[in-house]
Design a protein around this motif. Structure first.
Motif, PDB file in Angstrom:
ATOM      1  N   PRO A  39       1.142  -1.089   0.115  1.00  0.00           N
ATOM      2  CA  PRO A  39      -0.335  -0.247   0.105  1.00  0.00           C
ATOM      3  C   PRO A  39       0.688   0.896  -0.067  1.00  0.00           C
ATOM      4  O   PRO A  39       1.589   1.455   0.345  1.00  0.00           O
ATOM      5  CB  PRO A  39      -0.774  -0.059   1.449  1.00  0.00           C
ATOM      6  CG  PRO A  39      -0.439  -1.554   1.842  1.00  0.00           C
ATOM      7  CD  PRO A  39       0.641  -2.193   1.481  1.00  0.00           C
ATOM      8  N   GLU A 147      -5.924  -2.054   0.756  1.00  0.00           N
ATOM      9  CA  GLU A 147      -5.596  -2.143   1.715  1.00  0.00           C
ATOM     10  C   GLU A 147      -4.679  -1.155   2.566  1.00  0.00           C
ATOM     11  O   GLU A 147      -4.663  -0.128   1.538  1.00  0.00           O
ATOM     12  CB  GLU A 147      -4.506  -3.462   1.932  1.00  0.00           C
ATOM     13  CG  GLU A 147      -4.284  -4.206   0.765  1.00  0.00           C
ATOM     14  CD  GLU A 147      -3.071  -5.314   0.845  1.00  0.00           C
ATOM     15  OE1 GLU A 147      -2.514  -4.712   1.141  1.00  0.00           O
ATOM     16  OE2 GLU A 147      -3.452  -6.745  -0.278  1.00  0.00           O
ATOM     17  N   ASN A 148      -5.260  -1.430   4.043  1.00  0.00           N
ATOM     18  CA  ASN A 148      -4.782   0.201   5.392  1.00  0.00           C
ATOM     19  C   ASN A 148      -3.124  -0.344   5.351  1.00  0.00           C
ATOM     20  O   ASN A 148      -2.871   0.644   6.101  1.00  0.00           O
ATOM     21  CB  ASN A 148      -5.349  -0.188   6.274  1.00  0.00           C
ATOM     22  CG  ASN A 148      -7.190   0.185   5.270  1.00  0.00           C
ATOM     23  OD1 ASN A 148      -6.828   1.412   4.935  1.00  0.00           O
ATOM     24  ND2 ASN A 148      -8.037  -0.040   6.554  1.00  0.00           N
TER      25      ASN A 148
END
Length: 263
Positions: A39, A147-148
């Motif tokens: 990410p 996605e974090n």
């Protein structure tokens, strides 16, 4: 207990396709290739990696293969490619047909910027060789946009790839100078390197318009090392202040890479 929890956490990610930011392997007779992307960081950069899984006995090329071979080509869509990292290579082949590259699986870290908020696709062109050479062309897509935080297995793989890159110059291991030959067909390189063990191996690389051959035998000159590197192609116009030639040196298990000041 903490280590066990970490392992279980990593396994959970490994088994969850929704969290994957890794492309499928593209398989060929000589090797397989995939893309891993994390990410985006807070500053908008993206860490990624081209994973090249060579099969036994097969080889692939460095960014300047030394006059024989296909340098890797990587084009990115969905973000801006700002850097490709290469571990220090080896001399391969024989005296009549030598080239510069890798004879084991290799991972090339990628630095990306300005992600567009979706999937990232790498269009890759490689040469892999054994008894014959075959071109490998692949389109690899990874999507970490939902996605974090990073999958720990993917993050570890990219960190391991970063760790294989040559270190920058430092005390006792650094370039000193480069000098063009009078005819412009070679560069004499002077550098410091660890003195123990076998003589260092030297590689030069520049922009895609430069092409260098395999360095001649390295010799000692007092407390420094000297090598002559053939210039196979020199562009008519170039700006070394903007795009310097890089010196890469392998000395035993230590590697260094740094811009080379050329007189």
């Amino acid at each position: 207990m903490k280590r066990l929890e970490t392992a279980a956490f990593a396994l959970l990610f490994a088994c969850s396709p929704a969290m994957a930011a890794t492309s499928p392997w593209v398989e060929t007779p000589g090797g397989d290739v995939r893309l891993i992307a994390l990410p985006a960081n807070a500053d908008g950069t993206v860490r990624a990696m081209l994973d090249i899984r060579l099969h036994d006995g097969w080889k692939t090329y460095w960014r300047d293969p030394g006059g024989s071979g296909i340098p890797p080509s990587v084009a990115i869509s969905g973000a801006e490619l700002t850097a490709v990292g290469f571990p220090a290579p080896k001399r391969l082949g024989d005296q009549t047909n030598h080239y510069i590259g890798y004879d084991a699986p290799v991972r090339l870290p990628l630095t990306l910027a300005k992600p567009e908020g979706g999937a990232i696709t790498a269009t890759v062109f490689l040469g892999v060789c054994k008894d014959i050479c075959i071109p490998v062309q692949a389109e690899l897509t990874a999507d970490a946009s939902a996605e974090n935080f990073a999958n720990p297995l993917e993050e570890m793989a990219i960190s391991d790839a970063d760790a294989t890159l040559p270190h920058g110059a430092g005390d006792g291991f650094k370039p000193l100078s480069g000098q063009w030959a009078a005819d412009g067909k070679s560069i004499s390189v002077r550098f410091e390197a660890p003195a123990e063990g076998a003589l260092p191996d030297v590689f030069l690389s520049g922009t895609s318009t430069f092409e260098f051959g395999a360095a001649g035998p390295v010799r000692r000159d007092g407390g420094v090392f000297v090598a002559e590197v053939p210039v196979l192609h020199k562009p008519k116009v170039f700006d070394l202040a903007k795009n310097p030639i890089k010196l890469t040196v392998r000395a035993g298990d230590k590697t260094m890479e740094s811009p080379l000041a050329i007189e």
